[in-house]
Write a protein that holds these residues in place. Structure first.
Motif, PDB file in Angstrom:
ATOM      1  N   GLU A  32     -15.163 -12.494  -4.780  1.00  0.00           N
ATOM      2  CA  GLU A  32     -15.186 -11.059  -5.085  1.00  0.00           C
ATOM      3  C   GLU A  32     -14.180 -10.069  -4.482  1.00  0.00           C
ATOM      4  N   ARG A  33     -13.195 -10.998  -4.019  1.00  0.00           N
ATOM      5  CA  ARG A  33     -11.988 -10.046  -3.734  1.00  0.00           C
ATOM      6  C   ARG A  33     -11.394  -9.062  -4.827  1.00  0.00           C
ATOM      7  N   ARG A  34     -11.072  -9.487  -5.956  1.00  0.00           N
ATOM      8  CA  ARG A  34     -10.587  -8.744  -6.869  1.00  0.00           C
ATOM      9  C   ARG A  34     -11.531  -7.570  -7.360  1.00  0.00           C
ATOM     10  N   LYS A  35     -12.731  -7.787  -7.425  1.00  0.00           N
ATOM     11  CA  LYS A  35     -13.560  -6.757  -7.502  1.00  0.00           C
ATOM     12  C   LYS A  35     -13.658  -5.787  -6.677  1.00  0.00           C
ATOM     13  N   LEU A  36     -13.591  -6.086  -5.186  1.00  0.00           N
ATOM     14  CA  LEU A  36     -13.401  -4.955  -4.048  1.00  0.00           C
ATOM     15  C   LEU A  36     -12.200  -4.426  -4.205  1.00  0.00           C
ATOM     16  N   ILE A  37     -11.204  -4.963  -4.581  1.00  0.00           N
ATOM     17  CA  ILE A  37      -9.586  -4.343  -4.526  1.00  0.00           C
ATOM     18  C   ILE A  37      -9.965  -3.182  -5.561  1.00  0.00           C
ATOM     19  N   ASN A  38     -10.474  -3.746  -6.939  1.00  0.00           N
ATOM     20  CA  ASN A  38     -10.454  -2.689  -8.135  1.00  0.00           C
ATOM     21  C   ASN A  38     -11.321  -1.437  -7.613  1.00  0.00           C
ATOM     22  N   LEU A  39     -12.440  -1.729  -6.813  1.00  0.00           N
ATOM     23  CA  LEU A  39     -13.331  -0.634  -6.567  1.00  0.00           C
ATOM     24  C   LEU A  39     -12.683   0.177  -5.482  1.00  0.00           C
ATOM     25  N   ALA A  40     -12.146  -0.216  -4.502  1.00  0.00           N
ATOM     26  CA  ALA A  40     -11.389   0.452  -3.422  1.00  0.00           C
ATOM     27  C   ALA A  40     -10.276   1.414  -3.927  1.00  0.00           C
ATOM     28  N   TYR A  41      -9.637   0.804  -4.820  1.00  0.00           N
ATOM     29  CA  TYR A  41      -8.286   1.376  -5.217  1.00  0.00           C
ATOM     30  C   TYR A  41      -8.892   2.650  -6.277  1.00  0.00           C
ATOM     31  N   ARG A  42     -10.066   2.430  -7.001  1.00  0.00           N
ATOM     32  CA  ARG A  42     -10.465   3.780  -7.778  1.00  0.00           C
ATOM     33  C   ARG A  42     -11.049   4.665  -6.700  1.00  0.00           C
ATOM     34  N   LEU A  43     -11.481   4.175  -5.700  1.00  0.00           N
ATOM     35  CA  LEU A  43     -12.283   5.216  -4.608  1.00  0.00           C
ATOM     36  C   LEU A  43     -11.104   5.882  -4.100  1.00  0.00           C
ATOM     37  N   LEU A  44      -9.998   5.210  -3.608  1.00  0.00           N
ATOM     38  CA  LEU A  44      -9.099   6.081  -2.560  1.00  0.00           C
ATOM     39  C   LEU A  44      -7.801   6.291  -3.291  1.00  0.00           C
ATOM     40  N   GLY A  45      -7.427   5.665  -4.695  1.00  0.00           N
ATOM     41  CA  GLY A  45      -6.028   6.235  -4.946  1.00  0.00           C
ATOM     42  C   GLY A  45      -5.127   5.503  -4.152  1.00  0.00           C
ATOM     43  N   SER A  46      -5.049   4.524  -3.594  1.00  0.00           N
ATOM     44  CA  SER A  46      -4.174   4.014  -2.680  1.00  0.00           C
ATOM     45  C   SER A  46      -4.392   2.361  -2.553  1.00  0.00           C
ATOM     46  N   LEU A  47      -3.297   1.707  -2.970  1.00  0.00           N
ATOM     47  CA  LEU A  47      -3.617   0.308  -3.008  1.00  0.00           C
ATOM     48  C   LEU A  47      -3.568  -0.221  -1.602  1.00  0.00           C
ATOM     49  N   ALA A  48      -2.622   0.513  -0.789  1.00  0.00           N
ATOM     50  CA  ALA A  48      -2.324  -0.196   0.812  1.00  0.00           C
ATOM     51  C   ALA A  48      -3.836   0.215   1.323  1.00  0.00           C
ATOM     52  N   ASP A  49      -4.479   1.460   1.142  1.00  0.00           N
ATOM     53  CA  ASP A  49      -5.877   1.749   1.715  1.00  0.00           C
ATOM     54  C   ASP A  49      -6.698   0.601   1.270  1.00  0.00           C
ATOM     55  N   ALA A  50      -6.837   0.514  -0.190  1.00  0.00           N
ATOM     56  CA  ALA A  50      -7.757  -0.546  -0.598  1.00  0.00           C
ATOM     57  C   ALA A  50      -7.573  -1.971  -0.084  1.00  0.00           C
ATOM     58  N   GLU A  51      -6.441  -2.222   0.032  1.00  0.00           N
ATOM     59  CA  GLU A  51      -6.308  -3.502   0.788  1.00  0.00           C
ATOM     60  C   GLU A  51      -6.745  -3.613   2.126  1.00  0.00           C
TER      61      GLU A  51
END
Length: 314
Positions: A22-41
């Motif tokens: 599920e990790r890839r799906k969560l990264i994709n969701l969080a990046y779209r919501l936050l606009g930050s890869l670091a925050d998404a991670e």
């Protein structure tokens, strides 16, 4: 609705494989919501920490671990979005979402970087789209991304946002109106690439007339240095004002290499010094002219682009 991913076939614990898939799906969701890869991670790390903090009987009782993980990640993102505006009041200069390269050009500066951390590029991550998302309320953004991009039913969105399904439907509808109002007429990928290429060549040649012809009269340039790299602190608006700034910067291009690259799924440019990316340029077009240019210089936002040390010059 999120469904549990298929277990791995490597002989490992199928339950663990399903959770980690599920990790890839969560990264994709969080990046779209936050606009930050670091925050998404960080969000994904915290989500998994909460999962593994559950006693085994509670884990076993969860019928859809993927849905549970998404709900937790969504709530963490909502909390971060609610505090983001206050944090950005202290940000030096303008804040622009973190740019992403093509997966084949992705450079992970961290030892043992996981390809699952890479974001799938589509129209929901182009820079113009992400910038519009920044204008939404946190609840609008979460409801819209979960429902319209990830196809979650409003009943499940409501559990994450803490509103009724009807309220979430209204939030997503409001977000859609913002998106439609900001959308420019679509151009084909080849046309976009050609315009960006012409811009690059005109900039390198200091061709003032060509630059003005390529820019919308009301075009805007926004730069993001975050206080860690030199950048314009305020937007520059108007084709003539932008061209003056570009010509001033053109002298510095002698020390840099401008390359055509894909930025968040669309044609863009990167400026490199000695092979190290120091600026990423994203573009938004209105018809056959450039409407917006975003220049991202904050080295913290360029991690996927370079493993080398950041450069201090534009």
């Amino acid at each position: 609705m999120v469904t549990q991913s298929e277990p791995g076939h490597d002989g490992s614990d199928p339950g663990l494989s399903a959770i980690m898939n599920e990790r890839r799906k969560l990264i994709n969701l969080a990046y779209r919501l936050l606009g930050s890869l670091a925050d998404a991670e960080d969000v994904v790390q915290e989500t998994y920490a909460r999962w593994y903090a559950l006693p085994q009987p509670q884990q076993d009782a969860i019928e859809a671990p993927g849905a549970w993980l998404t709900k937790v990640a969504g709530r963490i993102c909502l909390n971060l979005l609610s505090s983001a505006r206050a944090r950005r009041e202290t940000y030096v200069g303008e804040w622009i979402p973190e740019p992403l390269p093509e997966p084949t050009e992705w450079i992970d500066a961290r030892p043992g970087g996981d390809p699952a951390d890479r974001v799938t590029l589509d129209e929901s991550v182009n820079m113009a789209f992400l910038v519009v998302l920044e204008s939404m309320t946190p609840a609008e953004r979460v409801a819209f991304i979960l429902h319209d991009v990830f196809s979650y039913p409003f009943a499940e969105v409501a559990e994450i946002v803490g509103r009724t399904p009807a309220a979430c439907r209204q939030l997503a509808s409001s977000a859609r109106r913002r998106i439609r109002a900001a959308q420019a007429p679509a151009a084909r990928a080849a046309e976009r690439a050609g315009i960006v290429r012409d811009f690059k060549q005109a900039w390198e040649a200091k061709d003032i007339d060509a630059l003005i012809d390529l820019l919308d009269p009301d075009a805007t340039v926004i730069a993001d240095g975050g206080g860690a790299a030199g950048a314009l602190l305020h937007p520059v608006q108007g084709a003539e004002q932008i061209v003056r700034a570009l010509v001033t910067l053109a002298g510095r291009l002698r020390h840099l290499t401008l390359l055509e690259r894909t930025v968040n799924g669309r044609p863009g440019l990167v400026a490199q010094r000695d092979g190290v990316t120091v600026t990423v340029y994203a573009f938004d077009l209105a018809g056959d002219r450039i409407k917006h240019i975003w220049a991202i210089r904050n080295p913290d936002k360029l991690r996927p682009w370079t493993a080398g040390p950041p450069c201090e010059h534009t």
